[in-house]
Design an enzyme around this catalytic site. Sequence first.
Site, short mmCIF file in Angstrom:
data_model
loop_
_atom_site.label_atom_id
_atom_site.label_comp_id
_atom_site.label_asym_id
_atom_site.label_seq_id
_atom_site.Cartn_x
_atom_site.Cartn_y
_atom_site.Cartn_z
CG HIS A 144 4.80 33.61 30.44
ND1 HIS A 144 5.92 33.63 31.24
CD2 HIS A 144 4.17 34.78 30.66
CE1 HIS A 144 5.97 34.75 31.92
NE2 HIS A 144 4.91 35.48 31.57
CG HIS B 125 0.40 37.20 33.25
ND1 HIS B 125 0.81 37.14 34.55
CD2 HIS B 125 1.53 37.19 32.49
CE1 HIS B 125 2.14 37.11 34.60
NE2 HIS B 125 2.60 37.14 33.36
CG ASP C 54 -3.80 39.82 35.85
OD1 ASP C 54 -3.08 39.10 35.14
OD2 ASP C 54 -3.34 40.53 36.78
CG HIS D 147 7.51 36.74 35.52
ND1 HIS D 147 6.61 35.83 36.03
CD2 HIS D 147 6.87 37.35 34.48
CE1 HIS D 147 5.48 35.88 35.34
NE2 HIS D 147 5.61 36.79 34.39
CD GLU E 68 8.98 41.10 31.00
OE1 GLU E 68 8.12 41.46 30.19
OE2 GLU E 68 8.72 40.75 32.16
#
Length: 362
Positions: free
Chosen positions: A19, A21, A23, A208, A211
């Site tokens: 996991h 990202h 960006d 996702h 969270e």
Amino acid sequence: MPAPLSVQTIRDAPKVLLHDHLDGGLRPATVVELADAIGYDALPTRDPDELAGWFLGAAHSGSLERYLETFGHTVAVMQTTEALARVAAECAEDLAADGVVYAEVRFAPELHVERGLDLDQVVMAVLEGFQAGAARAAATGRPIRVGCLLTAMRHAARSREIAELAVKYRDVGVVGFDIAGAEKGFPPTRHLDAFEYVRQQNAHVTIHAGEAFGLPSIWEAIQWCGADRLGHGVRIVDDIAVDADGSAKLGLLAAYVRDTRIPLEMCPTSNVHTGAARSLAEHPIGLLTKLRFRVTVNTDNRLMSGCSMTSEMAALVDTFGYGWADLQWFTVNAMKSAFIGFDERLALINDVIKPRYAELGF
């Protein structure tokens, strides 16, 4: 005798990341250079060190608006094929230098079309970048295998397009499909057609969930959308009751997640920054590890949270007293849960991960 647990020995140990990202992991200097190349003048500072501090400060600010603002800057400079390929290549190199031997890095193609690129051009540029970066890392003696996850934004309406892209490019580097974005008000069931398409094509899904929102998000992700893994999943702890004597009783959903070995992509530092956990010491990863859920350790956003796989592992060692056996357990959990073929997963476990841990004395 086992090697001492230190930042350097942990960095040298093989790690697996599920996991992360794209960006959220740019080098600060790259952000500045890419901004200069396209005339983007909205950065808070053009000094790389100061910029790194600004990103980290935003993550620590407690303001979701300021946290999200950071991605506005990174996405803004990732709007050309050259920029996308460069960021992807540097991502692979940085992860390899941190001892990561396998990584799945995700990004949302729909966020990178503001300057005229189409979705296919975006995906191909990122895949080419990963290949180039992995080749450069291998040349330095740090081989890494990078898989790509394509993310759809849950508040938008392009999830079916992104799912089709994930299937289209799965033979050249894309390993699965994801959705991300605000959980509250945007349940995963809004995208059932995309998930159904992915399942029909025998492809993989991570979502996702759990969270910023609770158990309903996790339940929908698993039981309606067929998630193979849960991105974060920290709120599964809400379905576990711990008695005064420390014994735990699992609710039906928590028991199902544990019994079926659904992997939890936990990102400790990021979870604290976003308020999903109050502190690392109070992070559910401690209880979930003790109860032997399929826990994996991840970075989420390396730039915003100022973290790496090494720093995440080291922080868990300091906080929970984990040893080499625990770090290997997290690593093997992640490798077992990867979205690549069984033979390749097994080879990385038996030929890379376990031999290196044996050298470290475990």
